[in-house]
Motif scaffolding. Sequence first.
Motif, PDB file in Angstrom:
ATOM      1  N   LEU A 401      32.099  35.991  41.354  1.00 42.60           N
ATOM      2  CA  LEU A 401      32.483  34.587  41.340  1.00 42.60           C
ATOM      3  C   LEU A 401      33.949  34.426  40.953  1.00 42.60           C
ATOM      4  O   LEU A 401      34.474  35.176  40.121  1.00 42.60           O
ATOM      5  CB  LEU A 401      31.619  33.801  40.354  1.00 42.60           C
ATOM      6  N   ALA A 402      34.599  33.428  41.561  1.00 40.06           N
ATOM      7  CA  ALA A 402      35.968  33.079  41.203  1.00 40.06           C
ATOM      8  C   ALA A 402      35.929  31.956  40.170  1.00 40.06           C
ATOM      9  O   ALA A 402      35.441  30.861  40.463  1.00 40.06           O
ATOM     10  CB  ALA A 402      36.732  32.628  42.452  1.00 40.06           C
ATOM     11  N   TYR A 403      36.437  32.244  38.962  1.00 35.32           N
ATOM     12  CA  TYR A 403      36.455  31.210  37.931  1.00 35.32           C
ATOM     13  C   TYR A 403      37.530  31.559  36.902  1.00 35.32           C
ATOM     14  O   TYR A 403      37.829  32.719  36.632  1.00 35.32           O
ATOM     15  CB  TYR A 403      35.094  31.055  37.252  1.00 35.32           C
ATOM     16  N   GLU A 404      38.134  30.505  36.334  1.00 39.23           N
ATOM     17  CA  GLU A 404      39.281  30.687  35.460  1.00 39.23           C
ATOM     18  C   GLU A 404      38.922  31.393  34.160  1.00 39.23           C
ATOM     19  O   GLU A 404      39.772  32.056  33.556  1.00 39.23           O
ATOM     20  CB  GLU A 404      39.925  29.329  35.167  1.00 39.23           C
ATOM     21  N   SER A 425      38.874  49.441  40.295  1.00 37.24           N
ATOM     22  CA  SER A 425      38.739  48.701  41.553  1.00 37.24           C
ATOM     23  C   SER A 425      37.812  47.506  41.346  1.00 37.24           C
ATOM     24  O   SER A 425      36.662  47.674  40.940  1.00 37.24           O
ATOM     25  CB  SER A 425      38.162  49.607  42.652  1.00 37.24           C
ATOM     26  N   LEU A 426      38.330  46.311  41.635  1.00 37.82           N
ATOM     27  CA  LEU A 426      37.527  45.096  41.565  1.00 37.82           C
ATOM     28  C   LEU A 426      37.250  44.613  42.986  1.00 37.82           C
ATOM     29  O   LEU A 426      38.184  44.428  43.773  1.00 37.82           O
ATOM     30  CB  LEU A 426      38.241  43.999  40.769  1.00 37.82           C
ATOM     31  N   VAL A 427      35.987  44.434  43.297  1.00 44.60           N
ATOM     32  CA  VAL A 427      35.591  43.998  44.634  1.00 44.60           C
ATOM     33  C   VAL A 427      35.305  42.504  44.597  1.00 44.60           C
ATOM     34  O   VAL A 427      34.388  42.043  43.918  1.00 44.60           O
ATOM     35  CB  VAL A 427      34.352  44.766  45.131  1.00 44.60           C
ATOM     36  N   TRP A 428      36.119  41.739  45.324  1.00 42.42           N
ATOM     37  CA  TRP A 428      36.039  40.280  45.343  1.00 42.42           C
ATOM     38  C   TRP A 428      34.929  39.859  46.301  1.00 42.42           C
ATOM     39  O   TRP A 428      35.055  39.969  47.507  1.00 42.42           O
ATOM     40  CB  TRP A 428      37.384  39.720  45.807  1.00 42.42           C
ATOM     41  N   LEU A 429      33.824  39.376  45.741  1.00 41.16           N
ATOM     42  CA  LEU A 429      32.676  38.996  46.557  1.00 41.16           C
ATOM     43  C   LEU A 429      32.589  37.501  46.807  1.00 41.16           C
ATOM     44  O   LEU A 429      31.762  37.050  47.602  1.00 41.16           O
ATOM     45  CB  LEU A 429      31.384  39.477  45.877  1.00 41.16           C
ATOM     46  N   TRP A 432      35.438  32.194  48.087  1.00 40.12           N
ATOM     47  CA  TRP A 432      36.713  31.541  47.783  1.00 40.12           C
ATOM     48  C   TRP A 432      37.765  32.646  47.691  1.00 40.12           C
ATOM     49  O   TRP A 432      38.072  33.156  46.620  1.00 40.12           O
ATOM     50  CB  TRP A 432      36.576  30.770  46.475  1.00 40.12           C
ATOM     51  N   LEU A 433      38.333  33.020  48.827  1.00 42.22           N
ATOM     52  CA  LEU A 433      39.134  34.245  48.911  1.00 42.22           C
ATOM     53  C   LEU A 433      40.370  34.224  48.031  1.00 42.22           C
ATOM     54  O   LEU A 433      40.806  35.261  47.541  1.00 42.22           O
ATOM     55  CB  LEU A 433      39.536  34.505  50.372  1.00 42.22           C
ATOM     56  N   GLU A 434      40.958  33.054  47.845  1.00 43.30           N
ATOM     57  CA  GLU A 434      42.155  32.959  47.015  1.00 43.30           C
ATOM     58  C   GLU A 434      41.867  32.182  45.736  1.00 43.30           C
ATOM     59  O   GLU A 434      42.765  31.551  45.166  1.00 43.30           O
ATOM     60  CB  GLU A 434      43.290  32.278  47.807  1.00 43.30           C
ATOM     61  N   GLY A 435      40.632  32.262  45.271  1.00 45.21           N
ATOM     62  CA  GLY A 435      40.245  31.514  44.079  1.00 45.21           C
ATOM     63  C   GLY A 435      40.854  32.063  42.809  1.00 45.21           C
ATOM     64  O   GLY A 435      41.572  33.075  42.818  1.00 45.21           O
ATOM     65  N   PRO A 436      40.576  31.422  41.670  1.00 46.58           N
ATOM     66  CA  PRO A 436      41.143  31.835  40.387  1.00 46.58           C
ATOM     67  C   PRO A 436      40.829  33.299  40.085  1.00 46.58           C
ATOM     68  O   PRO A 436      39.683  33.728  40.159  1.00 46.58           O
ATOM     69  CB  PRO A 436      40.457  30.905  39.381  1.00 46.58           C
ATOM     70  N   GLY A 437      41.865  34.042  39.768  1.00 44.37           N
ATOM     71  CA  GLY A 437      41.709  35.457  39.438  1.00 44.37           C
ATOM     72  C   GLY A 437      42.170  36.401  40.514  1.00 44.37           C
ATOM     73  O   GLY A 437      42.564  37.538  40.221  1.00 44.37           O
ATOM     74  N   ALA A 438      42.147  35.977  41.772  1.00 45.45           N
ATOM     75  CA  ALA A 438      42.513  36.893  42.859  1.00 45.45           C
ATOM     76  C   ALA A 438      43.955  37.368  42.728  1.00 45.45           C
ATOM     77  O   ALA A 438      44.252  38.569  42.819  1.00 45.45           O
ATOM     78  CB  ALA A 438      42.294  36.213  44.212  1.00 45.45           C
ATOM     79  N   LEU A 449      42.477  45.266  44.079  1.00 49.20           N
ATOM     80  CA  LEU A 449      41.580  44.241  44.607  1.00 49.20           C
ATOM     81  C   LEU A 449      41.128  44.610  46.012  1.00 49.20           C
ATOM     82  O   LEU A 449      41.947  44.938  46.874  1.00 49.20           O
ATOM     83  CB  LEU A 449      42.291  42.891  44.645  1.00 49.20           C
ATOM     84  N   PHE A 450      39.823  44.543  46.235  1.00 49.51           N
ATOM     85  CA  PHE A 450      39.243  44.727  47.566  1.00 49.51           C
ATOM     86  C   PHE A 450      38.392  43.511  47.885  1.00 49.51           C
ATOM     87  O   PHE A 450      37.661  43.011  47.027  1.00 49.51           O
ATOM     88  CB  PHE A 450      38.379  45.986  47.619  1.00 49.51           C
TER      89      PHE A 450
END
Length: 728
Positions: A401-404, A425-429, A432-438, A449-450
Amino acid sequence: MISTRLRDTGGLARLFSPQSIVIVGASANPSSFGARFMTNLAGFTGRLYLMNPRYDKIGDYTCYKSLRDLPETPDCVIVATGLATVETIFEDCITLGVGGVILIASGFSETGSAETAAVQDRLAARARESGVPLLGPNTIGFVNFRSRAGATFLTGLDFERGFDRDPADRRIGLASQSGALGLSLAQAMNRDLFFSHILSCGNSADVDLADCANFLIDDPDCQVIVCLLEGLSNPRRLEAVARRATAAGKPIILCKMARGESGAQAAASHTGSLAGSHAAYREMIGRAGGIVIDAFEDLLETAAYFSKARDPRGEGAMVIATSGGAAILAADAAESAGVPLPQPSPPVRSVLARHIPSFGTTRNPADVTAEVVNDIHSLTACVEAILSGDDYGALVVPHPLAYETAYPRIELLDRLGREAGKVISLVWLSGWLEGPGAREIEAAPNLALFRSMDRCFETLQLWSDWHHRRAALVQEAPARISAPDAMPKVAQALAETEARVLPERIAKSLLAAYGINVVSDHCASTEAEAREAALQIGGRMVMKIDSPDIAHKTEVGGIALDLGSPDVVASTFGKMMKDVARHAPNARLEGVVLQPMVPEGIEIVVGARVDAVFGPLVLVGLGGIFVELMADSVTAPAPVSTAEALAMIGKLRGARLLDGFRGLPAIDRQALAEVVARVSEFAADHADYLVELDVNPLICRGTQIIAADALIVLRDKGHSQQEATAAQ
């Protein structure tokens, strides 16, 4: 022999690392190419000059009438004028001894016009004669971020973000034939992925992609080299670059476009270059230590990981997931990519057990549950335990999840990675591809980041494999394995023959000179001779038509198997001669060839052809009558060593057939690899004569590897002599 000689990188220093630049065709028109160059070079740390006889000044700059009027000989000359003027300007550059020329004009060989292609050929010839490097034509130029040299006319790119970064952040060097695609990748600067250089070579009349990549090897800022390739007129030079980069400890990552027939045609119309064979590119770059990426979309994340990761201190990966579903995704991706997931050692498992609740799991992949993630001390203890030893090469943490509120966790993981000397390696699932944290993850020096679980594990496999291959890479050329007198003996025979398709028995005799075991032949032109040959051979036999005009005997009834007696052989002779004459009425029939039946085994094809781009290529694959249907083969530029041939064999989809099948003994892969290497030496030695060579089937049973049939097709003698003269 195709040359692999590389240009001295020092000869490109004034072009790509200039102290002075002149824009020929500078203009006050803001939409002109010259004005765009001026905008992108506004912050250049060196000396910038403008040239256009129509102006005295443009802004605060004096505008010179000619190159000879400049106060110094410039390092880099940007020619932003039309096609009609470029030859005259280039001659002036040669006379002055400039460091290099960027020619942006299009409309040369890529148009298919013989007239403009001739202009490009003349420019290339003058560049070679004079030693003045020519970048282009049909190029967008280059960017050197250390010197703030935005020597390109493309606009809308925030070069300042890259110019202002610490050199330690600018670790990726990009060399591309396509200028637009190259700079499209460079827009990753907007998400904090930075470059040392962006080099675009366009039509590559002189300076090509191999030269650009070779230059990056010696640049201290560049640590990873990315190549976006359509096709090269001499791809073997790129192999030499990949080998040199690997020896220098700089991964070179190649994405080859134009993999299929339609793609190759598009490449020819776009860059005027030859696309070549994708399979040969892959094998060639791989054996030199390079990395081949199939998907353009995978380039940046792969390069970013390689730019951050240190040498692996263990094998495989450990996964810490907060979701059971994410753990399953990771396990599937790891298995697909061939990345081991070793189970935690007892000390590590003990730490995990103390912090992971009973409804989680301490196995790999570990489901630490949201409780551990929300307890910063528990998460710290788990990650520290995993990173403390060398049980794993990598740690993978899915980020669902993308969250601040994840910012503290991202900072923690970056710190723990730095302290352990490992990249996490952090896999962004999240959707929200450009969400908080990316952005924070990509900017963190110890996090990678993957945006795909598969891409993450495929990259980890490439990273581990690259380090293994680099350690094993042999810089010296392997010794030949064929006899010293094989080359001159066969060369004389090929020079003396007038045939274009060699009869099977002649083809096999030439291969035998290279140490390849071939089945014995007995020729017969009458029934009586066939009967006599059968008496000499004894046992079970094979009869084949003997004709210089028939390449594929099965299709015309020209092969009979398992003949058991002289009487059967004699009667089969008469029938075969009639059947073949009916199916191929214009073929010359010289009789038949009788051979002893080779024991049953796995049928392999080993062949070679001379490619217009690569030169000689060698192929190994599953053979027999279904060779084209199965299409299970591996191709590489020739010659190959026995070790390289062994690696090719291991890449066959049906390689497991060689380990014993339906009661057949396992095949001696080393012996088979030696045959592949010998065929490759034959092809490399006689590329001036050869069109194609086909050993099919090569029957393999245990340690017995024997060529049952062979085909050699030669070039027209006049054609070969013309090419040899041109090469001289």
